[in-house]
Write a protein that holds these residues in place. Structure first.
Motif, PDB file in Angstrom:
ATOM      1  N   VAL A 243     -87.462  -6.946 100.164  1.00 20.96           N
ATOM      2  CA  VAL A 243     -87.264  -7.457  98.803  1.00 20.96           C
ATOM      3  C   VAL A 243     -86.774  -8.907  98.854  1.00 20.96           C
ATOM      4  O   VAL A 243     -87.236  -9.758  98.096  1.00 20.96           O
ATOM      5  N   LEU A 244     -85.833  -9.179  99.764  1.00 20.99           N
ATOM      6  CA  LEU A 244     -85.296 -10.533  99.909  1.00 20.99           C
ATOM      7  C   LEU A 244     -86.408 -11.530 100.235  1.00 20.99           C
ATOM      8  O   LEU A 244     -86.500 -12.607  99.625  1.00 20.99           O
ATOM      9  N   LEU A 245     -87.266 -11.183 101.178  1.00 26.19           N
ATOM     10  CA  LEU A 245     -88.362 -12.071 101.563  1.00 26.19           C
ATOM     11  C   LEU A 245     -89.334 -12.267 100.412  1.00 26.19           C
ATOM     12  O   LEU A 245     -89.793 -13.389 100.142  1.00 26.19           O
ATOM     13  N   ALA A 246     -89.673 -11.176  99.704  1.00 28.73           N
ATOM     14  CA  ALA A 246     -90.608 -11.274  98.586  1.00 28.73           C
ATOM     15  C   ALA A 246     -90.058 -12.185  97.490  1.00 28.73           C
ATOM     16  O   ALA A 246     -90.789 -13.008  96.923  1.00 28.73           O
ATOM     17  N   VAL A 247     -88.775 -12.050  97.191  1.00 25.11           N
ATOM     18  CA  VAL A 247     -88.156 -12.885  96.154  1.00 25.11           C
ATOM     19  C   VAL A 247     -88.197 -14.352  96.552  1.00 25.11           C
ATOM     20  O   VAL A 247     -88.544 -15.231  95.746  1.00 25.11           O
ATOM     21  N   MET A 248     -87.870 -14.657  97.821  1.00 24.99           N
ATOM     22  CA  MET A 248     -87.850 -16.055  98.260  1.00 24.99           C
ATOM     23  C   MET A 248     -89.253 -16.647  98.309  1.00 24.99           C
ATOM     24  O   MET A 248     -89.453 -17.819  97.966  1.00 24.99           O
ATOM     25  N   LEU A 249     -90.233 -15.871  98.720  1.00 25.08           N
ATOM     26  CA  LEU A 249     -91.610 -16.369  98.736  1.00 25.08           C
ATOM     27  C   LEU A 249     -92.082 -16.691  97.319  1.00 25.08           C
ATOM     28  O   LEU A 249     -92.750 -17.706  97.086  1.00 25.08           O
ATOM     29  N   ALA A 250     -91.723 -15.842  96.360  1.00 19.06           N
ATOM     30  CA  ALA A 250     -92.117 -16.092  94.972  1.00 19.06           C
ATOM     31  C   ALA A 250     -91.370 -17.294  94.394  1.00 19.06           C
ATOM     32  O   ALA A 250     -91.970 -18.154  93.732  1.00 19.06           O
ATOM     33  N   LEU A 251     -90.066 -17.377  94.650  1.00 15.58           N
ATOM     34  CA  LEU A 251     -89.275 -18.480  94.107  1.00 15.58           C
ATOM     35  C   LEU A 251     -89.722 -19.826  94.662  1.00 15.58           C
ATOM     36  O   LEU A 251     -89.827 -20.814  93.919  1.00 15.58           O
ATOM     37  N   THR A 252     -89.995 -19.889  95.965  1.00 17.71           N
ATOM     38  CA  THR A 252     -90.395 -21.164  96.557  1.00 17.71           C
ATOM     39  C   THR A 252     -91.766 -21.613  96.070  1.00 17.71           C
ATOM     40  O   THR A 252     -92.005 -22.815  95.884  1.00 17.71           O
ATOM     41  N   TRP A 253     -92.667 -20.676  95.837  1.00 19.84           N
ATOM     42  CA  TRP A 253     -94.019 -21.050  95.398  1.00 19.84           C
ATOM     43  C   TRP A 253     -94.036 -21.436  93.922  1.00 19.84           C
ATOM     44  O   TRP A 253     -94.468 -22.537  93.559  1.00 19.84           O
ATOM     45  N   TYR A 254     -93.562 -20.543  93.072  1.00 15.37           N
ATOM     46  CA  TYR A 254     -93.624 -20.806  91.638  1.00 15.37           C
ATOM     47  C   TYR A 254     -92.557 -21.816  91.202  1.00 15.37           C
ATOM     48  O   TYR A 254     -92.768 -22.575  90.259  1.00 15.37           O
ATOM     49  N   ARG A 263    -100.147 -28.932  95.512  1.00 20.21           N
ATOM     50  CA  ARG A 263    -100.406 -27.736  96.309  1.00 20.21           C
ATOM     51  C   ARG A 263     -99.933 -27.885  97.756  1.00 20.21           C
ATOM     52  O   ARG A 263     -99.285 -26.988  98.305  1.00 20.21           O
ATOM     53  N   ALA A 264    -100.261 -29.001  98.402  1.00 18.14           N
ATOM     54  CA  ALA A 264     -99.898 -29.191  99.810  1.00 18.14           C
ATOM     55  C   ALA A 264     -98.376 -29.162  99.992  1.00 18.14           C
ATOM     56  O   ALA A 264     -97.866 -28.585 100.955  1.00 18.14           O
ATOM     57  N   ASP A 265     -97.658 -29.781  99.063  1.00 19.17           N
ATOM     58  CA  ASP A 265     -96.199 -29.776  99.141  1.00 19.17           C
ATOM     59  C   ASP A 265     -95.627 -28.390  98.855  1.00 19.17           C
ATOM     60  O   ASP A 265     -94.640 -27.974  99.460  1.00 19.17           O
ATOM     61  N   ARG A 266     -96.247 -27.664  97.911  1.00 22.33           N
ATOM     62  CA  ARG A 266     -95.773 -26.312  97.605  1.00 22.33           C
ATOM     63  C   ARG A 266     -95.901 -25.405  98.820  1.00 22.33           C
ATOM     64  O   ARG A 266     -95.035 -24.554  99.063  1.00 22.33           O
ATOM     65  N   ILE A 267     -96.954 -25.587  99.580  1.00 20.38           N
ATOM     66  CA  ILE A 267     -97.132 -24.780 100.790  1.00 20.38           C
ATOM     67  C   ILE A 267     -96.016 -25.068 101.783  1.00 20.38           C
ATOM     68  O   ILE A 267     -95.415 -24.146 102.353  1.00 20.38           O
ATOM     69  N   ALA A 268     -95.721 -26.342 101.999  1.00 20.26           N
ATOM     70  CA  ALA A 268     -94.636 -26.708 102.920  1.00 20.26           C
ATOM     71  C   ALA A 268     -93.300 -26.146 102.441  1.00 20.26           C
ATOM     72  O   ALA A 268     -92.500 -25.639 103.230  1.00 20.26           O
ATOM     73  N   ILE A 269     -93.051 -26.226 101.133  1.00 20.17           N
ATOM     74  CA  ILE A 269     -91.794 -25.712 100.577  1.00 20.17           C
ATOM     75  C   ILE A 269     -91.718 -24.199 100.747  1.00 20.17           C
ATOM     76  O   ILE A 269     -90.671 -23.649 101.106  1.00 20.17           O
ATOM     77  N   GLN A 270     -92.834 -23.518 100.496  1.00 21.26           N
ATOM     78  CA  GLN A 270     -92.805 -22.064 100.609  1.00 21.26           C
ATOM     79  C   GLN A 270     -92.517 -21.605 102.034  1.00 21.26           C
ATOM     80  O   GLN A 270     -91.679 -20.734 102.258  1.00 21.26           O
ATOM     81  N   PHE A 271     -93.185 -22.206 103.008  1.00 22.27           N
ATOM     82  CA  PHE A 271     -93.012 -21.736 104.376  1.00 22.27           C
ATOM     83  C   PHE A 271     -91.717 -22.232 105.007  1.00 22.27           C
ATOM     84  O   PHE A 271     -91.121 -21.537 105.837  1.00 22.27           O
ATOM     85  N   ALA A 272     -91.246 -23.409 104.637  1.00 21.77           N
ATOM     86  CA  ALA A 272     -89.981 -23.896 105.185  1.00 21.77           C
ATOM     87  C   ALA A 272     -88.782 -23.327 104.430  1.00 21.77           C
ATOM     88  O   ALA A 272     -87.708 -23.136 105.017  1.00 21.77           O
ATOM     89  N   GLY A 273     -88.958 -23.042 103.142  1.00 23.95           N
ATOM     90  CA  GLY A 273     -87.837 -22.599 102.335  1.00 23.95           C
ATOM     91  C   GLY A 273     -87.596 -21.108 102.317  1.00 23.95           C
ATOM     92  O   GLY A 273     -86.561 -20.651 101.829  1.00 23.95           O
TER      93      GLY A 273
END
Length: 345
Positions: A243-254, A263-273
């Motif tokens: 659940v923790l991982l799912a929440v962080m993946l959603a928060l970083t992307w959206y 888009r390119a920056d959102r990808i970096a933020i999602q995977f690094a954040g």
């Protein structure tokens, strides 16, 4: 990072297998008596050497160049050291239904450690994101974590963190900060050697962490703290981490989209954040938790493998996204923040 030939949809980090093998060895043949003293001393030296290498590898000039993209890096740091810890504190309500108090302490510690570098870069590249930004974001997070993680642990874990005290802060300074600063100071002379022998030194890195894990789990076996973990509690921990991982993946992307990132920056933020570093977290836990380090790092080890499996699937889907092909020319023309760092790794 090379992986074993598992199904593509389920990537297993072979290093996790080595870590599990080390845990098994500690369970069967834990270090005791004089052997424990030797292992503890070797572990202390290994941790100091790890952070010396971290300091020697980080180019201050490249880090300063990366500040040009400061909004992205501030976003990643906020996810890593603000949002993650807040979610960790919220998980306190799951004790004792899903988690025991020691497992919760380990989960909370997991939320305090810095982001990864290597896997963030790899997944950002696969997904056709802003790779230079991912390099700098991971580097900034690791650098900040050396100071921020112990301070957050002192504030949020306190005496409940397995013996955390002011003495632990002194140990952090001596075992982590001093070697890191020494690596930075000596980088002018040893940086070239480190770069030329990065494969061999990478093996030393991983071998040192295996030694830290063996020492921590041996001490845990001798202390008998593993009787506190039942299969039901372990399943509860896995569910909470999912659940923790799912929440962080959603928060970083959206969240990144809401902040106006491309888009390119959102990808970096999602995977690094959304990631947490096993390489940084294990040595810190060994210093901070002492005999309780084995329980403290268990949530981190499980989360590490979970994030690799989930992010591998997401990265491949992002790469097939029609938006990726349309955005690729723009991404290539974007300023290569930290491009020097990319060439040096």
């Amino acid at each position: 990072m090379k992986r074993l030939r598992w199904p593509r949809w389920m990537p297993i980090d072979p290093y996790i297998l080595l870590l599990l093998g080390t845990v098994g060895l500690a369970a069967l043949l834990p270090a005791r008596g004089a052997g424990a003293d030797v292992a503890s001393g070797a572990s202390t030296v290994a941790i100091a050497f790890l952070f010396f290498l971290y300091g020697a590898r980080l180019s201050t000039r490249e880090a300063m160049d990366g500040l040009r993209h400061w909004r992205l890096h501030v976003t990643v740091l906020a996810c890593t050291f603000v949002v993650f810890p807040l979610l960790g504190l919220a998980a306190r309500g799951l004790v004792p239904v899903f988690l025991t108090d020691p497992l919760y302490q380990g989960l909370l510690f997991l939320t305090l450690v810095p982001s990864t570098i290597q896997s963030s870069i790899a997944f950002t590249s696969i997904a056709r994101g802003n790779v230079p930004a991912a390099i700098c974001a991971g580097s900034f997070s690791s650098l900040a974590g050396i100071v921020v993680t112990p301070l957050l642990a002192a504030a949020l874990l306190g005496s409940g963190g397995g013996g955390f005290s002011a003495d632990s802060l002194v140990e952090i300074v001596l075992q982590l900060l001093v070697p890191f600063a020494a690596g930075q100071v000596l980088r002018r002379w040893v940086g070239g050697f480190v770069a030329r022998h990065k494969k061999v030194l990478g093996l030393v890195d991983r071998g040192s962490i295996l030694l830290v894990v063996y020492t921590a789990f041996s001490e845990g076996m001798v202390q008998g703290i593993w009787h506190e973990v039942s299969p039901v509690r372990l399943a509860g921990l896995l569910a909470v981490e999912a659940v923790l991982l799912a929440v962080m993946l959603a928060l970083t992307w959206y969240g990144a989209r809401a902040l106006g990132f491309g888009r390119a920056d959102r990808i970096a933020i999602q995977f690094a954040g959304s990631k947490k570093s096993l390489a940084s977290g294990l040595p810190m836990a060994s210093v901070l938790f002492g005999a309780h380090a084995s329980l403290a790092v268990l949530p981190l080890m499980l989360f590490h493998q979970m994030q690799l499996m989930v992010c591998a699937v997401i990265a491949k889907r992002r790469a097939r996204d029609p938006e990726a092909a349309a955005d690729e020319p723009a991404a290539e023309s974007r300023t290569a923040v930290g491009a020097g760092a990319a060439r040096s790794r």
